[in-house]
Design an enzyme around this catalytic site. Structure first.
Site, short mmCIF file in Angstrom:
data_model
loop_
_atom_site.label_atom_id
_atom_site.label_comp_id
_atom_site.label_asym_id
_atom_site.label_seq_id
_atom_site.Cartn_x
_atom_site.Cartn_y
_atom_site.Cartn_z
N ARG A 52 -22.99 -59.78 -11.06
CA ARG A 52 -22.82 -58.37 -10.66
C ARG A 52 -22.31 -57.55 -11.84
O ARG A 52 -22.73 -56.39 -12.03
CB ARG A 52 -21.88 -58.28 -9.46
CG ARG A 52 -21.80 -56.87 -8.87
CD ARG A 52 -21.07 -56.83 -7.55
NE ARG A 52 -19.65 -57.10 -7.71
CZ ARG A 52 -18.78 -57.19 -6.71
NH1 ARG A 52 -19.20 -57.08 -5.45
NH2 ARG A 52 -17.51 -57.42 -6.92
N LYS A 151 -20.18 -51.29 -10.04
CA LYS A 151 -18.72 -51.36 -9.96
C LYS A 151 -18.16 -50.78 -11.25
O LYS A 151 -17.82 -51.50 -12.19
CB LYS A 151 -18.29 -52.82 -9.74
CG LYS A 151 -16.89 -52.95 -9.19
CD LYS A 151 -16.67 -54.31 -8.58
CE LYS A 151 -15.21 -54.59 -8.28
NZ LYS A 151 -14.59 -53.69 -7.32
N GLU A 184 -19.06 -47.59 3.38
CA GLU A 184 -18.10 -48.69 3.21
C GLU A 184 -16.70 -48.12 3.30
O GLU A 184 -16.52 -46.92 3.48
CB GLU A 184 -18.33 -49.40 1.87
CG GLU A 184 -18.24 -48.49 0.67
CD GLU A 184 -18.55 -49.21 -0.65
OE1 GLU A 184 -18.40 -50.43 -0.72
OE2 GLU A 184 -18.91 -48.51 -1.60
N1 PMP Z 1 -16.67 -51.84 -1.90
C1 PMP Z 1 -15.95 -51.40 -2.94
C2 PMP Z 1 -16.01 -49.96 -3.30
C3 PMP Z 1 -15.14 -52.29 -3.67
O1 PMP Z 1 -14.42 -51.86 -4.71
C4 PMP Z 1 -15.12 -53.65 -3.30
C5 PMP Z 1 -14.30 -54.63 -4.11
N2 PMP Z 1 -12.95 -54.60 -3.78
C6 PMP Z 1 -15.86 -54.06 -2.18
C7 PMP Z 1 -16.66 -53.13 -1.53
C8 PMP Z 1 -15.88 -55.48 -1.73
O2 PMP Z 1 -16.55 -56.27 -2.66
P1 PMP Z 1 -16.11 -57.75 -2.98
O3 PMP Z 1 -16.23 -58.52 -1.72
O4 PMP Z 1 -17.06 -58.21 -4.02
O5 PMP Z 1 -14.70 -57.69 -3.46
#
Ligand code: PMP
Length: 286
Positions: A52, A151, A184
């Site tokens: 990622r 990210k 989200e």
């Molecule tokens: N959405 C956002 C905006 C995030 O920053 C994160 C990570 N904390 C997630 C979703 C969850 O992703 P992950 O399970 O890879 O931590």
């Protein structure tokens, strides 16, 4: 004890882990990062996180100045040097030192730093009782502006929504996209359960493709539970049977109230508890 931080190509003392004020990561949030957990000395889903990171970097045209295997080895060495058994890794790539102008192509190139440390988690009580959230008025970044799949180091969109949550005395906010569909939470992915089916918004709704989300979908399907990716409205959240968030820090956490509407019987439901347990077992496997 002072930490050892990975900086570019080696471990340095915490006090020497410095980035220039002219780094475009500092000046413009121009860079990408990953947050990764360590459970029982095992780095959780490291390859998925590295993949990622490379994809995020590709979208913003940032060249990662090392191979995936070298990067994996750098993460492992940082964890080892700090004796982290259960903790958190922050892996950051910035654009490097540039001028005060925007041009990313005259920057000195990607700078990397990796921190491995302990993690501040939500209290256990919050997992047992469940969390309250609100709907943020701050709309998720439009995918044609700053794609939420990247990210990036620019988290102001999430921070504005987090401020709304904290102003309302709750820890998290749900963010909607420009069309009004659920995207989200500020740093977690959204799931609901309705009539025995698990639903989560598709990534195209404006979400980061969470690593925890992927693992939870896999674990649910292993249990023969039906998981459907579908656009969800605010109303869907209000009238669901169960509601939970997934993320690296939060893992799986039940939501019991949104905008004053109580979810189910006001406690984390059976699907949430089952998936939290399965996730715990998977993360702590030998
Ligand atoms: N959405 C956002 C905006 C995030 O920053 C994160 C990570 N904390 C997630 C979703 C969850 O992703 P992950 O399970 O890879 O931590």
């Amino acid at each position: 004890m002072a930490l050892k931080v990975w900086l570019d190509d080696k471990l340095v003392d915490e006090a020497d882990a410095k980035i220039s004020a002219f780094d475009h990561g500092v000046l413009y949030g121009d860079g990408v990062f990953e947050g990764i957990r360590v459970y029982n000395g095992r780095i959780f889903e490291l390859e998925a996180h590295i993949k990622r990171l490379y994809e995020s970097a590709k979208v913003i045209r940032l060249d990662v100045p090392m191979s995936k295997s070298k990067l994996i080895s750098a993460v492992e060495k940082t964890v080892e040097a700090n004796g982290v058994i259960d903790g958190y890794i922050r892996l950051v790539m910035t654009r490097g030192v540039g001028t005060l102008g925007l041009n990313p192509f005259i920057c000195e190139g990607g700078r990397l730093f990796i921190i491995a440390d302990n993690i501040q988690l939500y209290p256990e009580e919050l997992y047992e009782k469940g969390m309250k959230v609100i709907s943020a008025t701050t709309v998720r970044n439009h995918p044609l502006a700053l794609p939420p799949q990247v990210k990036s180091l620019n988290y102001l969109n999430s921070i504005l929504a987090k401020i709304e949550a904290l102003d309302n005395d709750v820890p998290e906010a749900i963010m909607y996209n420009h069309e009004g569909y659920v995207a989200e939470a500020t740093a977690d992915n959204v799931f609901i359960v309705k009539n025995g089916v698990i639903y989560t918004p598709p990534v195209e709704a404006g979400a980061l493709e969470g690593i925890t989300r992927g693992v939870v979908i896999k674990l649910a399907r292993e249990e023969k539970l039906e998981v459907v990716e579908k656009n969800l409205t605010r109303c869907d959240l209000y009238i669901c049977d169960e509601f939970f968030l997934t993320g690296t820090a939060a893992e799986v956490i039940g939501i019991v109230e949104i905008d004053g509407r109580v979810i189910g019987d006001g406690k984390p439901g059976p699907y949430t508890r089952l998936l939290r347990k399965k996730f715990f077992r998977y993360a702590h496997r030998k």
